[in-house]
Design a protein around this motif. Structure first.
Motif, PDB file in Angstrom:
ATOM      1  N   CYS A 284       0.838  -1.205   0.000  1.00  0.00           N
ATOM      2  CA  CYS A 284       0.000   0.000   0.000  1.00  0.00           C
ATOM      3  C   CYS A 284       0.875   1.258   0.000  1.00  0.00           C
ATOM      4  CB  CYS A 284      -0.888   0.022   1.252  1.00  0.00           C
ATOM      5  SG  CYS A 284      -2.010   1.405   1.258  1.00  0.00           S
TER       6      CYS A 284
ATOM      7  N   PHE B 154      -0.236   5.168   3.582  1.00  0.00           N
ATOM      8  CA  PHE B 154       0.284   5.621   4.884  1.00  0.00           C
ATOM      9  C   PHE B 154      -0.768   6.346   5.727  1.00  0.00           C
ATOM     10  CE2 PHE B 154       4.596   4.283   4.421  1.00  0.00           C
ATOM     11  CZ  PHE B 154       4.788   4.226   3.042  1.00  0.00           C
ATOM     12  N   CYS B 155      -1.936   5.741   5.916  1.00  0.00           N
ATOM     13  CA  CYS B 155      -2.894   6.293   6.863  1.00  0.00           C
ATOM     14  C   CYS B 155      -2.180   6.362   8.213  1.00  0.00           C
ATOM     15  CB  CYS B 155      -4.131   5.400   6.953  1.00  0.00           C
ATOM     16  SG  CYS B 155      -4.947   5.213   5.359  1.00  0.00           S
TER      17      CYS B 155
ATOM     18  N   TYR C 113      -2.720   5.690  11.226  1.00  0.00           N
ATOM     19  CA  TYR C 113      -2.818   4.643  12.260  1.00  0.00           C
ATOM     20  C   TYR C 113      -2.269   3.299  11.780  1.00  0.00           C
ATOM     21  CZ  TYR C 113      -6.752   3.590   9.227  1.00  0.00           C
ATOM     22  OH  TYR C 113      -7.517   3.326   8.118  1.00  0.00           O
ATOM     23  N   CYS C 114      -1.828   3.210  10.531  1.00  0.00           N
ATOM     24  CA  CYS C 114      -1.610   1.893   9.937  1.00  0.00           C
ATOM     25  C   CYS C 114      -0.134   1.546   9.743  1.00  0.00           C
ATOM     26  CB  CYS C 114      -2.304   1.846   8.583  1.00  0.00           C
ATOM     27  SG  CYS C 114      -2.217   0.212   7.825  1.00  0.00           S
TER      28      CYS C 114
ATOM     29  N   PRO D  11       1.845  -0.371   5.351  1.00  0.00           N
ATOM     30  CA  PRO D  11       2.818   0.034   4.332  1.00  0.00           C
ATOM     31  C   PRO D  11       4.263  -0.247   4.755  1.00  0.00           C
ATOM     32  CG  PRO D  11       1.158   1.718   4.605  1.00  0.00           C
ATOM     33  CD  PRO D  11       0.961   0.729   5.718  1.00  0.00           C
TER      34      PRO D  11
ATOM     35  N   ILE E 119      -4.523  -5.811  -0.386  1.00  0.00           N
ATOM     36  CA  ILE E 119      -4.450  -4.871   0.728  1.00  0.00           C
ATOM     37  C   ILE E 119      -5.213  -3.607   0.346  1.00  0.00           C
ATOM     38  CG2 ILE E 119      -2.867  -3.354   1.986  1.00  0.00           C
ATOM     39  CD1 ILE E 119      -2.741  -6.150   3.019  1.00  0.00           C
TER      40      ILE E 119
ATOM     41  N   ARG F 125      -7.171   9.681   5.802  1.00  0.00           N
ATOM     42  CA  ARG F 125      -7.995   8.949   4.836  1.00  0.00           C
ATOM     43  C   ARG F 125      -8.296   9.912   3.699  1.00  0.00           C
ATOM     44  NH1 ARG F 125      -7.864   3.798   4.784  1.00  0.00           N
ATOM     45  NH2 ARG F 125      -9.904   3.711   3.822  1.00  0.00           N
ATOM     46  N   ARG F 126      -8.642   9.374   2.561  1.00  0.00           N
ATOM     47  CA  ARG F 126      -8.772  10.240   1.374  1.00  0.00           C
ATOM     48  C   ARG F 126     -10.241  10.482   1.007  1.00  0.00           C
ATOM     49  NH1 ARG F 126      -5.480   7.064   2.351  1.00  0.00           N
ATOM     50  NH2 ARG F 126      -6.769   5.346   1.649  1.00  0.00           N
TER      51      ARG F 126
END
Ligand code: SF4
Length: 435
Positions: free
Chosen positions: A155, A158-159, A161-162, A165, A199, A277-278
């Protein structure tokens, strides 16, 4: 070769222990994606002549708790199986490779991006045996009703909280021709339903020279020689990437199952922005209303996180309101937990009590909307559903809208498609069909 399967559920993780008489044990923590990859690893190792006990632990690091449980599982396996060859792979082996490298008793750490590579397991073969590299596709998902096809990995988003990536790397796509070959293989081996998973499948093709996308993959599959028999199911969808083309495809093609699982995470624009988020809540509302206007039977599911840093009471209420406004029925809800190494982990955290209280309110809401959906379907016809298992004259499966069902019958077997069956009742687990 007979198999015995034991299924354990601890906190929000699924831990799957697969025991085969040929001394190979696989343990999977985490997402559906990890399960897919464990299936491939199992097939690879099953083709290698071994005499030692082998454990493969496919770890998860999506939250701190997931990583803690992964490490605990590896220590437990090593402690209880001192003679076994223990292989560790998965996201936790990426986020803390030093831990596993220094942990005595680990035979090998297989990098996440190479865990489906048969070469990685060659040294398991007995010294005097000539290693044969099996075709890992041979019995893929043989004991499953539907086939999972991982068309994309990694992915680029790069949100905040995640950790994904960092553990799975950049987005990369399976070449279209290979996807078609695998679809033809699955259909030729009796599968009627294929789950296109990744993903971030909406990023499919961005790394390929021919610049194709998920729309092109689905169109190619639907125009394939097996087209008439195919049922396509999509794994999680990034709302930000849903465009007119995609909406048109979903609403006009009956072979695409009318269930969309949206990776929404929050119903409040400030929180969405803080998550990086987008999409916005308005975007989600527009997608759900547009698709439902064109395809009345569609059922929406989503992922939602409760208690993200900066979320106040009003913002949390916006998440609860979005569920009703968008007509979402199948909700996976998670209490936020900081993941070391992510941007959000360095933000001011909400009190744990607040996080857990909101997560429980989300679970209550999820149950209410799920029951409301089930109740609304009683007396209607199930358009179609796939049989997942049959036990003592009871058939269990999922509808095309991904709702569990069961019926009393000895007429069906796994993978069968049941059409036009009346829904006569429901309970907390499933819809009840007329026999
Ligand atoms: S889209 Fe965001 S949440 Fe999903 S895997 Fe990528 S970084 Fe993680």
């Amino acid at each position: 070769m007979s198999r015995r399967v034991t299924f354990l559920c601890i906190s929000s993780f699924l831990i799957f222990v697969n025991v085969s008489r040929s001394r190979v044990k696989t343990i999977t923590l985490g997402c559906r994606f990890n399960f897919y990859e464990t299936e491939i690893i199992k097939e690879i190792i099953d083709g290698i002549p071994i005499t030692d006990d082998v454990f493969v632990i496919n770890t998860c690091a999506v939250t701190h708790e997931a990583e803690r449980q992964s490490k605990q599982m590896v220590r437990k396996v090593i402690r209880e199986n001192t003679d076994a060859k223990v292989i560790v792979t998965g996201c936790a082996s990426q986020t803390d490779i030093d831990y596993f490298t220094n942990l005595g008793g680990v035979f090998k750490i297989v990098p996440n991006d190479r865990k489906s590579d048969a070469q990685e397991y060659g040294e398991l073969a007995d010294a005097d045996a000539s290693p044969v590299m099996p075709n890992p596709q041979d019995h893929l998902f043989a004991d499953k009703a539907r086939a999972f096809l991982q068309i994309q990995n990694g992915c680029n988003h790069f949100c905040t909280y995640c950790i994904v990536p960092f553990t799975r790397g950049r987005s990369r796509s399976m070449p279209l021709q290979k996807i078609i070959e695998k679809v033809e293989y699955f259909i030729a081996h009796g599968f009627r339903e294929i789950v296109l998973s990744g993903i971030d499948i909406m990023s499919y093709g961005m790394d390929l020279p021919e610049r194709i996308d998920l729309f092109d993959v689905i169109s190619a599959i639907l125009n394939n020689k097996y087209a008439s028999q195919i049922r396509i199911r999509l794994s999680s969808i990034d709302p930000a990437a849903v465009d007119e083309k995609f909406i048109k495809l979903i609403t006009s093609e009956s072979r695409i199952m009318p269930h969309l699982h949206l990776s929404i995470q929050s119903g409040d624009n400030h929180v969405l922005e803080t998550m990086r988020r987008r999409h916005t809540r308005e975007h989600v509302l527009n997608i759900c209303h547009r698709i439902r206007d064109e395809r009345k039977d569609v059922v929406f599911g989503c992922d939602l996180i409760a208690g993200f840093p900066t979320e106040n009471d009003e913002m949390f209420e916006n998440t609860l309101k979005l569920i009703d406004e968008a007509g979402i029925s199948l909700i996976h809800s998670f209490p936020y937990s900081p993941r070391p190494g992510t941007v959000a982990a360095s933000m001011v955290q909400l009190p744990r009590g607040t996080v857990l209280e909101r997560a429980s309110r989300l679970r209550v809401k999820a149950q209410i909307v799920r029951e409301k959906l089930y109740r609304s379907l009683v007396g209607t016809m199930m358009t179609s559903g796939i049989v997942e298992k049959c036990e003592e004259d009871v058939v269990y499966g999922k509808t095309d809208t991904f709702i569990p069902f069961r019926m009393v019958s000895d007429q069906y077997k796994q993978k069968d498609i049941i059409e036009d069956s009346r829904i006569i009742d429901f309970d907390a687990e499933a819809l009840i069909l007329a026999d």
